[in-house]
Design a protein around this motif. Sequence first.
Motif, PDB file in Angstrom:
ATOM      1  N   GLU A 192      72.996  22.093  29.558  1.00 30.99           N
ATOM      2  CA  GLU A 192      72.545  22.915  28.401  1.00 30.99           C
ATOM      3  C   GLU A 192      72.873  24.325  28.413  1.00 30.99           C
ATOM      4  N   LYS A 193      72.990  24.834  27.280  1.00 31.51           N
ATOM      5  CA  LYS A 193      73.373  26.623  27.234  1.00 31.51           C
ATOM      6  C   LYS A 193      72.094  27.052  27.840  1.00 31.51           C
ATOM      7  N   MET A 194      72.355  28.266  28.342  1.00 29.12           N
ATOM      8  CA  MET A 194      71.169  29.035  28.946  1.00 29.12           C
ATOM      9  C   MET A 194      70.082  29.428  27.924  1.00 29.12           C
ATOM     10  N   SER A 195      68.720  29.595  28.367  1.00 22.50           N
ATOM     11  CA  SER A 195      67.658  29.586  27.456  1.00 22.50           C
ATOM     12  C   SER A 195      67.794  31.010  26.706  1.00 22.50           C
ATOM     13  N   VAL A 196      67.446  31.183  25.443  1.00 20.01           N
ATOM     14  CA  VAL A 196      67.375  32.301  24.703  1.00 20.01           C
ATOM     15  C   VAL A 196      66.291  33.214  25.116  1.00 20.01           C
ATOM     16  N   PRO A 230      82.569  30.666  37.444  1.00 18.45           N
ATOM     17  CA  PRO A 230      82.693  30.381  36.004  1.00 18.45           C
ATOM     18  C   PRO A 230      81.315  30.237  35.426  1.00 18.45           C
ATOM     19  N   TRP A 231      80.346  29.894  36.290  1.00 21.84           N
ATOM     20  CA  TRP A 231      79.115  29.671  35.574  1.00 21.84           C
ATOM     21  C   TRP A 231      78.417  30.754  34.978  1.00 21.84           C
ATOM     22  N   MET A 276      72.522  26.173  49.567  1.00 21.02           N
ATOM     23  CA  MET A 276      72.772  27.548  48.944  1.00 21.02           C
ATOM     24  C   MET A 276      73.237  27.295  47.512  1.00 21.02           C
ATOM     25  N   GLY A 277      74.053  26.237  47.105  1.00 19.89           N
ATOM     26  CA  GLY A 277      74.552  25.790  45.847  1.00 19.89           C
ATOM     27  C   GLY A 277      73.492  25.937  44.852  1.00 19.89           C
ATOM     28  N   HIS A 278      72.381  25.235  45.363  1.00 24.27           N
ATOM     29  CA  HIS A 278      71.014  25.205  44.699  1.00 24.27           C
ATOM     30  C   HIS A 278      70.529  26.516  44.306  1.00 24.27           C
ATOM     31  N   GLU A 279      70.657  27.199  45.230  1.00 26.11           N
ATOM     32  CA  GLU A 279      69.589  28.708  45.256  1.00 26.11           C
ATOM     33  C   GLU A 279      70.580  29.508  44.399  1.00 26.11           C
ATOM     34  N   ILE A 280      72.087  29.492  44.546  1.00 27.69           N
ATOM     35  CA  ILE A 280      72.893  30.201  43.664  1.00 27.69           C
ATOM     36  C   ILE A 280      72.796  29.920  42.343  1.00 27.69           C
ATOM     37  N   ALA A 281      72.632  28.798  42.205  1.00 26.99           N
ATOM     38  CA  ALA A 281      72.422  28.076  40.578  1.00 26.99           C
ATOM     39  C   ALA A 281      71.327  28.723  40.042  1.00 26.99           C
ATOM     40  N   HIS A 282      70.171  29.010  40.673  1.00 32.51           N
ATOM     41  CA  HIS A 282      69.057  29.736  39.942  1.00 32.51           C
ATOM     42  C   HIS A 282      69.492  30.919  39.548  1.00 32.51           C
ATOM     43  N   ALA A 283      70.391  31.671  40.335  1.00 34.08           N
ATOM     44  CA  ALA A 283      70.836  33.247  39.933  1.00 34.08           C
ATOM     45  C   ALA A 283      71.639  33.033  38.869  1.00 34.08           C
ATOM     46  N   LEU A 284      72.734  32.228  38.883  1.00 36.93           N
ATOM     47  CA  LEU A 284      73.791  31.889  37.896  1.00 36.93           C
ATOM     48  C   LEU A 284      73.111  31.693  36.391  1.00 36.93           C
ATOM     49  N   ARG A 285      72.124  30.853  36.465  1.00 35.96           N
ATOM     50  CA  ARG A 285      71.621  30.296  35.206  1.00 35.96           C
ATOM     51  C   ARG A 285      70.195  31.151  34.774  1.00 35.96           C
ATOM     52  N   GLU A 286      70.102  32.302  35.486  1.00 34.21           N
ATOM     53  CA  GLU A 286      69.085  33.100  35.063  1.00 34.21           C
ATOM     54  C   GLU A 286      67.848  32.905  34.856  1.00 34.21           C
ATOM     55  N   LEU A 327      50.096  25.630  32.965  1.00 34.12           N
ATOM     56  CA  LEU A 327      50.456  24.276  33.345  1.00 34.12           C
ATOM     57  C   LEU A 327      51.968  24.214  32.362  1.00 34.12           C
ATOM     58  N   ALA A 328      52.251  25.004  31.330  1.00 35.04           N
ATOM     59  CA  ALA A 328      53.502  24.822  30.706  1.00 35.04           C
ATOM     60  C   ALA A 328      54.459  25.381  31.752  1.00 35.04           C
ATOM     61  N   MET A 329      54.218  26.447  32.362  1.00 35.26           N
ATOM     62  CA  MET A 329      54.997  27.343  33.133  1.00 35.26           C
ATOM     63  C   MET A 329      55.708  26.313  34.502  1.00 35.26           C
ATOM     64  N   LEU A 330      54.690  25.780  34.817  1.00 36.06           N
ATOM     65  CA  LEU A 330      55.097  24.804  35.885  1.00 36.06           C
ATOM     66  C   LEU A 330      56.221  23.856  35.417  1.00 36.06           C
ATOM     67  N   LYS A 331      55.964  23.325  34.532  1.00 35.79           N
ATOM     68  CA  LYS A 331      56.916  22.522  33.649  1.00 35.79           C
ATOM     69  C   LYS A 331      58.384  23.012  33.698  1.00 35.79           C
ATOM     70  N   PHE A 332      58.341  24.296  33.262  1.00 35.85           N
ATOM     71  CA  PHE A 332      59.413  25.121  33.113  1.00 35.85           C
ATOM     72  C   PHE A 332      60.126  25.020  34.130  1.00 35.85           C
ATOM     73  N   SER A 333      59.436  25.482  35.224  1.00 39.52           N
ATOM     74  CA  SER A 333      59.833  25.583  36.624  1.00 39.52           C
ATOM     75  C   SER A 333      60.717  24.433  37.181  1.00 39.52           C
ATOM     76  N   ARG A 334      59.948  23.399  37.041  1.00 38.32           N
ATOM     77  CA  ARG A 334      60.604  22.105  37.395  1.00 38.32           C
ATOM     78  C   ARG A 334      61.784  21.684  36.706  1.00 38.32           C
ATOM     79  N   ASP A 335      61.783  21.874  35.570  1.00 35.23           N
ATOM     80  CA  ASP A 335      63.077  21.942  34.935  1.00 35.23           C
ATOM     81  C   ASP A 335      64.240  22.937  35.605  1.00 35.23           C
ATOM     82  N   ASP A 336      63.880  24.038  35.607  1.00 35.00           N
ATOM     83  CA  ASP A 336      64.873  24.854  36.393  1.00 35.00           C
ATOM     84  C   ASP A 336      65.363  24.461  37.582  1.00 35.00           C
ATOM     85  N   GLU A 337      64.342  23.735  38.466  1.00 37.90           N
ATOM     86  CA  GLU A 337      64.742  23.233  39.780  1.00 37.90           C
ATOM     87  C   GLU A 337      65.694  21.878  39.641  1.00 37.90           C
TER      88      GLU A 337
END
Length: 295
Positions: A33-37, A92-93, A143-153, A196-206
């Motif tokens: 999905e598009k990055m979160s507003v 490109p991400w 490394m790709g996983h960690e880079i993706a965190h930065a790319l997806r802000e 608790l909601a922020m933990l869920k947000f973090s799991r989605d980011d992972e």
Amino acid sequence: MKTIKLMTMSAMLALSASANAQSEAPQEGVKVEKMSVMRKLVPTGALEGQAAQQYVQTMREAQSKKALAPDNHPQVIRLRAIAKKLIPYALPWNDRAKEWQWEVNLLGSTQINAYCMPGGKIAFYTGILDTLKLTDDEVAIVMGHEIAHALREHGAERAGKSVAANIAVRAAALFAEYKGYDGRVVEGVGSAGASLAMLKFSRDDETEADIVGLDIAARAGYDPRAGVALWQKMGYVNKNSPPKWLSTHPAGKDRINEIRKHFPEVMPLYARAKGVSMESLPPYKSNVKVISDVR
């Protein structure tokens, strides 16, 4: 402290064009999905400047403790070589990534950890390389996983969600006080729910970082199936992990299942990068006997 810029701007832009050319087909690769507003609640680029300062400080402290691996260390050379292959397919991400001053360093520590800060500041700990005995493919997945965190802000997204949650909790407490209730009780309950909601947000980011990282690694010629072996290895060393609902990371089995679910999207990219047909790809073989071949 000595760090290096992995690419000149002209080289990065040229490779970015190449990566874009290979990802033009809309049916290729993973879909997210598009990055979160919510990330817009934090000034654009603000975290990148803070991250750069923190990264420099961390490297200086590590160097003072003789824990910063030198540029000629074999593992540093290895990590930077893998990063050099991944970065063109990362650009490109996120348009901002073309301007990042990418760096990769290795810290001497038993921690099983690695990260990529906003702005492309990457660090690996010797603990994750040594304890998990990571192959190049597995390093690329991490490394790709960690880079993706930065790319997806994800950092900016979490900061924005935290700001919004705090405002909502405070507003609820003020409303409760207006109605004659104890605002402190409402604020306490609301803060617990927000945590608790922020933990869920973090799991989605992972999860998102996992699948974006798979795409990047596959395009660079690293086997996405290494992600399964990686998390099987993690399972052996992380048996006492916290319950899934109290962890910022998805449970190991869930993570492996999610990775496997995206094989149909990323394995063709890997086969093309290797210049072979899907049918001729051998199973992925880990370097640890207890890990079965991944097909």
